[in-house]
Motif scaffolding. Structure first.
Motif, PDB file in Angstrom:
ATOM      1  N   VAL A  97       0.837  -1.198   0.000  1.00  0.00           N
ATOM      2  CA  VAL A  97       0.000   0.000   0.000  1.00  0.00           C
ATOM      3  C   VAL A  97       0.877   1.256   0.000  1.00  0.00           C
ATOM      4  CG1 VAL A  97      -1.654   1.316   1.387  1.00  0.00           C
ATOM      5  CG2 VAL A  97      -1.994  -1.130   1.038  1.00  0.00           C
ATOM      6  N   GLU A  98       1.919   1.255   0.822  1.00  0.00           N
ATOM      7  CA  GLU A  98       2.814   2.418   0.872  1.00  0.00           C
ATOM      8  C   GLU A  98       3.581   2.585  -0.430  1.00  0.00           C
ATOM      9  OE1 GLU A  98       5.068   2.059   4.498  1.00  0.00           O
ATOM     10  OE2 GLU A  98       3.379   2.789   5.699  1.00  0.00           O
ATOM     11  N   TYR A 125       0.296   5.510  -0.776  1.00  0.00           N
ATOM     12  CA  TYR A 125      -0.601   5.831   0.329  1.00  0.00           C
ATOM     13  C   TYR A 125       0.159   5.763   1.637  1.00  0.00           C
ATOM     14  CZ  TYR A 125      -4.234   4.934  -3.110  1.00  0.00           C
ATOM     15  OH  TYR A 125      -5.003   4.959  -4.227  1.00  0.00           O
ATOM     16  N   LYS A 126      -0.079   6.705   2.523  1.00  0.00           N
ATOM     17  CA  LYS A 126       0.515   6.675   3.853  1.00  0.00           C
ATOM     18  C   LYS A 126      -0.528   6.169   4.823  1.00  0.00           C
ATOM     19  CE  LYS A 126       4.619   7.986   3.179  1.00  0.00           C
ATOM     20  NZ  LYS A 126       5.637   6.984   3.289  1.00  0.00           N
TER      21      LYS A 126
END
Length: 118
Positions: free
Chosen positions: A45-46, A50-51
């Motif tokens: 995801v990162e 995205y954080k």
């Protein structure tokens, strides 16, 4: 463990494989050989940009992961488990042998290393 673009590229190249194989191929495996799924998915995801905010409060027990407590209990089958964290802390290696001594007066159990065969 791969991160960023390298992670995305490797995951894409393994996309026809089961999820656990993709995670293993990207290096998300713990010392015991267990697949680290949560770390793998978070890294994916990162890597996509995205954080993720942690839902745990800093310093709370759940934000630190599993911690060695130096406590154990007798299991229903009568076994007493000494976990990896403790054997690692003592520098013990697989295959090492011990004699078990019971100290009835104090209720202590001692593990006495056997002499290594040369």
């Amino acid at each position: 463990m791969l991160v960023g673009k390298e992670l995305l590229d490797k995951a894409r190249s393994l996309s026809n494989r089961p999820e656990d194989e993709i995670a293993r191929g990207c290096g998300y495996v713990g010392p015991s050989g267990r697949v680290l799924r949560k770390s793998f998915y978070k890294a994916l995801v990162e890597a996509k940009g995205y954080k993720l905010r942690s839902t745990n409060r800093p310093g709370s027990r759940s934000s630190r992961g599993r911690q060695a407590e130096f406590r154990t209990r007798v299991h229903g089958n009568g076994n007493l488990l000494i976990g990896h964290a403790y054997t690692k802390k003592l520098g013990l290696e697989p295959g090492q042998e011990f004699r078990i001594e019971i100290r009835r007066d104090s209720g202590a159990i001692w593990l006495v290393p056997l002499a290594e065969k040369t």
